[in-house]
Write a protein that holds these residues in place. Structure first.
Motif, mmCIF file in Angstrom:
data_model
loop_
_atom_site.group_PDB
_atom_site.id
_atom_site.type_symbol
_atom_site.label_atom_id
_atom_site.label_comp_id
_atom_site.label_asym_id
_atom_site.label_seq_id
_atom_site.Cartn_x
_atom_site.Cartn_y
_atom_site.Cartn_z
ATOM 1 N N HIS A 48 2.204 5.389 0.675
ATOM 2 C CA HIS A 48 2.315 6.488 1.676
ATOM 3 C C HIS A 48 2.595 7.689 1.095
ATOM 4 O O HIS A 48 3.494 7.648 -0.072
ATOM 5 C CB HIS A 48 2.883 6.308 2.659
ATOM 6 N N HIS A 70 4.754 -0.034 0.976
ATOM 7 C CA HIS A 70 5.319 -1.146 1.459
ATOM 8 C C HIS A 70 4.501 -2.154 2.160
ATOM 9 O O HIS A 70 3.107 -1.941 1.805
ATOM 10 C CB HIS A 70 6.192 -0.480 2.750
ATOM 11 N N THR A 109 6.575 6.436 8.660
ATOM 12 C CA THR A 109 5.882 5.533 9.526
ATOM 13 C C THR A 109 7.000 4.892 10.502
ATOM 14 O O THR A 109 7.990 4.952 10.042
ATOM 15 C CB THR A 109 5.622 4.208 8.676
ATOM 16 N N HIS A 167 0.796 -1.123 -0.054
ATOM 17 C CA HIS A 167 0.066 -0.065 -0.038
ATOM 18 C C HIS A 167 0.696 1.173 0.114
ATOM 19 O O HIS A 167 1.927 1.208 0.460
ATOM 20 C CB HIS A 167 -0.984 0.143 1.209
HETATM 21 MN MN MN Z 1 1.767 1.545 5.854
#
Ligand code: MN
Length: 293
Positions: A57, A99, A62, A55
């Motif tokens: 970002h 990631h 993160t 998915h």
């Molecule tokens: Mn993530």
């Protein structure tokens, strides 16, 4: 002068990869604490957060911190990194990154926090990056030992990249603790093992405490009767109030809806902006956008 009062807020339950998590940030009316813009507390439970497929970002970092279990991080930079309790994975999305977090199906419980840091204007459109820290510095406090995930406490600094002046620390309580705070910063506190008190105010698992700027310390103590956990772990997040109110949708942190829509379209179209990840898990499609363009 009396210290500003502590606010205790309920988190809410959210679904991540089929597992229930406690979402403690963002909250309505208070999107950020310093640059911290997202906090999920998952587990402990067998199979909690089994694995999350590729998915995207943008605009954030993160910060992955495990309390129990193990995960394997894979990203579009080619990183492949197992993470265990006491270690830190820090991924900077910048303009775009993808990631996956893979779980060992044989692993027992999984318990941890997934945090995001909003990036400042200077790096939010910059290149993606990933770093892993197998060891982090600790600081002895009255009644607690602090492990520095990011930022500085009592003159000790984490080696992790920090694009703003935010602080993230795990406190292990071994008695009633006095935790120094930077008065120019706001702070949030989460408890992950057992109920605690903050200057006498009760804080339970699944709740988040907000401490406004203007405090130079806070007293943290375990609650009598919850001593099944001998040394409860507590997370302290803080920083100077962030430079803007981010627009957050799904996995994107931005300055405008237009930036979010562009990222959404690029992900759905499998555009080169979001490079592939070598993962056995399925790519996660974005949900429907809440706004028409
Ligand atoms: Mn993530």
């Amino acid at each position: 002068m009396a210290a500003p009062s502590i606010e205790i807020h309920p988190g809410r339950l959210a679904d991540v990869g089929g597992a229930q998590v406690r979402r403690l940030l963002p909250r309505r009316g208070h999107r950020t604490v310093g640059a911290w813009c997202f906090a999920d507390h998952f587990g402990p439970a067998p199979g909690a957060v089994g694995g999350i497929g590729p998915h995207p970002h943008i605009g954030l970092q993160t910060v992955t911190w495990l309390l129990e279990g193990e995960l394997v991080h894979r990203d579009s930079l080619g990183s492949e990194q197992a993470i265990r309790p006491g270690q830190l994975n820090l991924m900077t999305a910048g303009h775009a990154v993808v990631h996956a977090e893979e779980a060992d199906p044989g692993a027992s419980g999984r318990h941890g926090v997934q945090l995001w840091v909003a990036l400042p204007e200077s790096t939010r459109m910059g290149p993606a990056a990933f770093e892993h820290h197998a060891e982090l510095p600790t600081v002895g406090l009255a009644g607690a030992e602090a492990t520095l995930l990011v930022g500085e406490l009592e003159g000790t600094r984490s080696p992790a990249r920090a694009d703003t002046d935010h602080l993230g620390a795990q406190l292990v309580l071994h008695g009633p603790a006095t935790v120094p705070l930077r008065a120019s910063a706001e702070h949030a506190v989460l408890t992950v093992d057992a109920p605690i008190t903050l200057d006498g105010e009760p804080l339970d698992i699944g709740q988040v405490a907000y401490l406004p700027p203007g405090r130079s310390e806070v007293g943290i103590a375990a609650v009598d009767g919850s001593r099944s956990v001998e040394r409860p772990r507590v997370l302290l997040l803080g920083g100077t109030p962030f430079e803007f109110e981010p627009v957050m949708w799904w996995n994107f942190v931005a300055r405008s809806r237009e930036e979010v829509v562009d990222a959404y379209r690029d992900w759905q179209a499998e555009a080169p902006r979001f490079a592939p990840v070598a993962s056995s898990l399925a790519r996660i499609p974005a949900p429907d956008l809440p706004w028409a363009r």
